[in-house]
Write a protein that holds these residues in place. Structure first.
Motif, PDB file in Angstrom:
ATOM      1  N   ASN A   1       0.621  -1.210   0.011  1.00  0.00           N
ATOM      2  CA  ASN A   1       0.075  -0.098   0.094  1.00  0.00           C
ATOM      3  C   ASN A   1       0.812   1.323   0.012  1.00  0.00           C
ATOM      4  O   ASN A   1       0.171   2.502  -0.191  1.00  0.00           O
ATOM      5  N   SER A   2       2.123   1.196   0.415  1.00  0.00           N
ATOM      6  CA  SER A   2       2.969   2.474   0.097  1.00  0.00           C
ATOM      7  C   SER A   2       3.244   2.688  -1.313  1.00  0.00           C
ATOM      8  O   SER A   2       3.380   4.182  -1.339  1.00  0.00           O
ATOM      9  N   SER A   3       2.640   2.257  -2.183  1.00  0.00           N
ATOM     10  CA  SER A   3       2.805   2.457  -3.598  1.00  0.00           C
ATOM     11  C   SER A   3       1.802   3.583  -3.733  1.00  0.00           C
ATOM     12  O   SER A   3       1.839   4.638  -4.564  1.00  0.00           O
TER      13      SER A   3
ATOM     14  N   GLY B   1      -9.511   0.938  -1.887  1.00  0.00           N
ATOM     15  CA  GLY B   1      -8.444   1.779  -2.125  1.00  0.00           C
ATOM     16  C   GLY B   1      -7.826   1.661  -3.428  1.00  0.00           C
ATOM     17  O   GLY B   1      -7.655   2.480  -4.244  1.00  0.00           O
ATOM     18  N   SER B   2      -7.703   0.321  -3.819  1.00  0.00           N
ATOM     19  CA  SER B   2      -6.879  -0.157  -4.973  1.00  0.00           C
ATOM     20  C   SER B   2      -8.031   0.011  -6.219  1.00  0.00           C
ATOM     21  O   SER B   2      -7.396   0.585  -7.328  1.00  0.00           O
ATOM     22  N   VAL B   3      -9.272  -0.231  -6.175  1.00  0.00           N
ATOM     23  CA  VAL B   3     -10.195   0.050  -7.316  1.00  0.00           C
ATOM     24  C   VAL B   3     -10.312   1.614  -7.313  1.00  0.00           C
ATOM     25  O   VAL B   3     -10.338   1.832  -8.577  1.00  0.00           O
ATOM     26  N   ALA B   4     -10.177   2.266  -6.585  1.00  0.00           N
ATOM     27  CA  ALA B   4     -10.351   4.018  -6.487  1.00  0.00           C
ATOM     28  C   ALA B   4      -9.104   4.548  -7.241  1.00  0.00           C
ATOM     29  O   ALA B   4      -9.214   5.395  -8.014  1.00  0.00           O
ATOM     30  N   CYS B   5      -8.000   3.756  -6.996  1.00  0.00           N
ATOM     31  CA  CYS B   5      -6.689   4.238  -7.712  1.00  0.00           C
ATOM     32  C   CYS B   5      -6.615   3.852  -9.154  1.00  0.00           C
ATOM     33  O   CYS B   5      -6.503   4.712  -9.964  1.00  0.00           O
ATOM     34  N   ILE B   6      -7.416   2.691  -9.493  1.00  0.00           N
ATOM     35  CA  ILE B   6      -7.533   2.247 -10.866  1.00  0.00           C
ATOM     36  C   ILE B   6      -8.612   3.177 -11.455  1.00  0.00           C
ATOM     37  O   ILE B   6      -8.257   3.479 -12.870  1.00  0.00           O
ATOM     38  N   SER B   7      -9.485   3.655 -10.949  1.00  0.00           N
ATOM     39  CA  SER B   7     -10.388   4.725 -11.397  1.00  0.00           C
ATOM     40  C   SER B   7      -9.956   5.918 -12.062  1.00  0.00           C
ATOM     41  O   SER B   7     -10.670   6.450 -12.983  1.00  0.00           O
ATOM     42  N   LEU B   8      -8.771   6.529 -11.105  1.00  0.00           N
ATOM     43  CA  LEU B   8      -8.145   7.298 -11.841  1.00  0.00           C
ATOM     44  C   LEU B   8      -7.584   7.732 -13.061  1.00  0.00           C
ATOM     45  O   LEU B   8      -7.257   8.689 -13.780  1.00  0.00           O
ATOM     46  N   TYR B   9      -7.494   6.318 -13.663  1.00  0.00           N
ATOM     47  CA  TYR B   9      -7.133   6.312 -15.186  1.00  0.00           C
ATOM     48  C   TYR B   9      -7.882   7.133 -16.136  1.00  0.00           C
ATOM     49  O   TYR B   9      -7.777   7.648 -17.102  1.00  0.00           O
TER      50      TYR B   9
ATOM     51  N   ALA C   1       0.145   4.942 -14.551  1.00  0.00           N
ATOM     52  CA  ALA C   1       0.565   4.633 -13.224  1.00  0.00           C
ATOM     53  C   ALA C   1      -0.452   4.475 -12.050  1.00  0.00           C
ATOM     54  O   ALA C   1      -0.085   3.821 -11.383  1.00  0.00           O
ATOM     55  N   PHE C   2      -1.431   5.014 -12.386  1.00  0.00           N
ATOM     56  CA  PHE C   2      -2.356   4.942 -11.277  1.00  0.00           C
ATOM     57  C   PHE C   2      -2.902   3.439 -11.449  1.00  0.00           C
ATOM     58  O   PHE C   2      -3.459   2.929 -10.260  1.00  0.00           O
ATOM     59  N   VAL C   3      -3.333   2.979 -12.507  1.00  0.00           N
ATOM     60  CA  VAL C   3      -3.734   1.474 -12.581  1.00  0.00           C
ATOM     61  C   VAL C   3      -2.860   0.520 -11.954  1.00  0.00           C
ATOM     62  O   VAL C   3      -3.197  -0.082 -11.261  1.00  0.00           O
ATOM     63  N   MET C   4      -1.428   0.897 -12.184  1.00  0.00           N
ATOM     64  CA  MET C   4      -0.279   0.165 -11.635  1.00  0.00           C
ATOM     65  C   MET C   4      -0.320   0.063 -10.321  1.00  0.00           C
ATOM     66  O   MET C   4      -0.097  -0.959  -9.556  1.00  0.00           O
TER      67      MET C   4
ATOM     68  N   LEU D   1      -3.144  -1.984  -8.699  1.00  0.00           N
ATOM     69  CA  LEU D   1      -2.928  -3.627  -9.123  1.00  0.00           C
ATOM     70  C   LEU D   1      -1.707  -4.014  -8.175  1.00  0.00           C
ATOM     71  O   LEU D   1      -1.912  -5.044  -7.655  1.00  0.00           O
ATOM     72  N   TRP D   2      -0.752  -3.348  -8.033  1.00  0.00           N
ATOM     73  CA  TRP D   2       0.262  -3.645  -7.111  1.00  0.00           C
ATOM     74  C   TRP D   2       0.028  -3.669  -5.666  1.00  0.00           C
ATOM     75  O   TRP D   2       0.193  -4.601  -4.870  1.00  0.00           O
ATOM     76  N   TRP D   3      -1.212  -2.765  -5.201  1.00  0.00           N
ATOM     77  CA  TRP D   3      -1.511  -2.650  -3.870  1.00  0.00           C
ATOM     78  C   TRP D   3      -2.244  -3.683  -3.802  1.00  0.00           C
ATOM     79  O   TRP D   3      -2.281  -4.550  -2.670  1.00  0.00           O
ATOM     80  N   PHE D   4      -3.326  -4.235  -4.492  1.00  0.00           N
ATOM     81  CA  PHE D   4      -4.126  -5.183  -4.436  1.00  0.00           C
ATOM     82  C   PHE D   4      -3.433  -6.680  -4.534  1.00  0.00           C
ATOM     83  O   PHE D   4      -3.682  -7.575  -3.540  1.00  0.00           O
TER      84      PHE D   4
END
Length: 362
Positions: free
Chosen positions: A24-26, A100-108, A194-197, A200-203
């Motif tokens: 999650n530090s990503s 949190g990880s899905v929200a990061c992916i949505s930023l794409y 990068a937001f998608v990565m 995915l990295w977090w999850f």
């Protein structure tokens, strides 16, 4: 939270637990510090209409962070009470990781002012997921480690986080720099990738601790669980009234943690807006923060074994105040590099020892 019987200080279990920091530090590096703030400033208007008045996009970004933390402050205590009562700490850790990880992916899909709502909501939800997951993640520390190992175990988690997040940031930067070679036509698409990565990295790396950490209670959520969670929260408050040291620490932590988080979130914005740092220079600053933070977390954990947590925390907070005063009088890029090094050194130690100090006082 009801501890599950487990062999404490098991190296494999501790490494698995620390991998959640790696995962999650990503978010804290790429989304909240290095890439997303600069992208947000680049794709939004300098002044954003909010209601009937305009505000600078940097102020808008700051208010977004503040609103996210207000939601966390209002909702998380009751959820923690539910987790306490039901023994479902791992359930909530998984839930907020997914959110949190899905929200990061949505930023794409955040591409500018036409999708500002998506960027705002996505960033807020990712912040809520990140902050909330940490509460349940940290609660495993006294379950997997004995008190004499809290500092070392906590520091290991942050060390994993610094290393993992830097690796992903470097990978993101390579994708952005060589996006045409990779078949990505627009640089903005590479940045959004990068937001998608991050998501995915977090999850996917979080699955390592999910498989190894002690399982939850098998009992289902009872009817009226929200009132049970609130009652558990009241019980904690009543116990807290008799623990003067813990009350004082939590009050102090509330203030100094707010100061630390404010600096970390706004350091890149200050550097770009006030000192006119370019993108590559900002990335260098972020790397300095992370790598020096790795050294600081381990150094201050070692020092705490000799001098104790309270003494070391006071030393670090004194240094933090001096660094912030130094930042106020910084007008050059060279000076800011030294400030960044000071922030990184103290940042790692404060975060690691605060987590272990809380566990010791429970």
């Amino acid at each position: 939270m009801h501890p599950t019987a487990v062999l404490k200080n098991d190296p494999k279990l501790i490494r698995s637990w620390a991998m959640f920091d790696w995962a999650n530090s990503s978010y804290s590096l790429v989304i909240s510090s290095a890439v997303f703030p600069a992208y947000f400033a680049a794709v939004t208007d300098k002044n954003i209409l909010v209601g009937t008045s305009y505000m600078p996009n940097s102020a808008y970004f700051t208010f977004t962070i503040s609103i996210a933390y207000i939601f966390v402050a209002l909702g998380l205590p009751v959820l923690s009470g539910i987790a306490d009562y039901s023994g479902k700490r791992l359930y909530f850790l998984k839930l907020f990781t997914l959110i949190g990880s899905v929200a990061c992916i949505s930023l794409y899909y955040f591409k500018g002012m036409s999708t500002l709502w998506l960027g705002t909501v996505g960033f807020m939800v990712a912040s809520i997921g990140f902050t909330s997951s940490l509460v349940f993640y940290n609660s495993f520390l006294p379950v997997i480690s004995t008190e004499d190992r809290y500092d070392h175990t906590s520091a290991r988690g942050f060390a994993y986080g610094y290393i993992g997040s830097v690796l992903l940031l470097v990978l993101n930067l390579l994708v952005i720099k060589y996006h045409t070679f990779l078949g990505i036509q627009e640089e903005s698409s590479a940045v959004r990738l990068a937001f998608v990565m991050v998501g995915l990295w977090w999850f996917f790396f979080a699955q390592i601790p999910f498989r190894k950490l002690p399982p939850d209670s098998q009992n289902k959520f009872e009817k009226g669980i929200w009132s049970k969670g609130y009652q558990e929260l009241l019980n904690v408050w009543h116990r807290l009234r008799n623990q003067k040291s813990l009350r004082r620490f939590l009050l102090a932590f509330f203030f100094y943690s707010a100061g630390v988080q404010t600096v970390l979130y706004l350091a890149a914005t200050f550097a770009s807006d006030e000192l006119k740092f370019g993108g590559s220079e900002l990335v260098l600053i972020i790397l300095i923060l992370q790598l020096v933070g790795l050294v600081g977390a381990n150094f201050f954990a070692w020092l705490s074994r000799i001098k104790g947590n309270k003494f070391v925390l006071l030393i670090m907070l004194t240094l933090w105040i001096l660094v912030c005063i130094g930042a106020f009088f910084t007008y050059s890029k060279t000076g800011f590099y030294f400030v960044a090094a000071g922030v990184g050194l103290v940042m790692g130690g404060i975060q690691a020892l605060s987590r272990s100090s809380y566990s010791k006082l429970l």
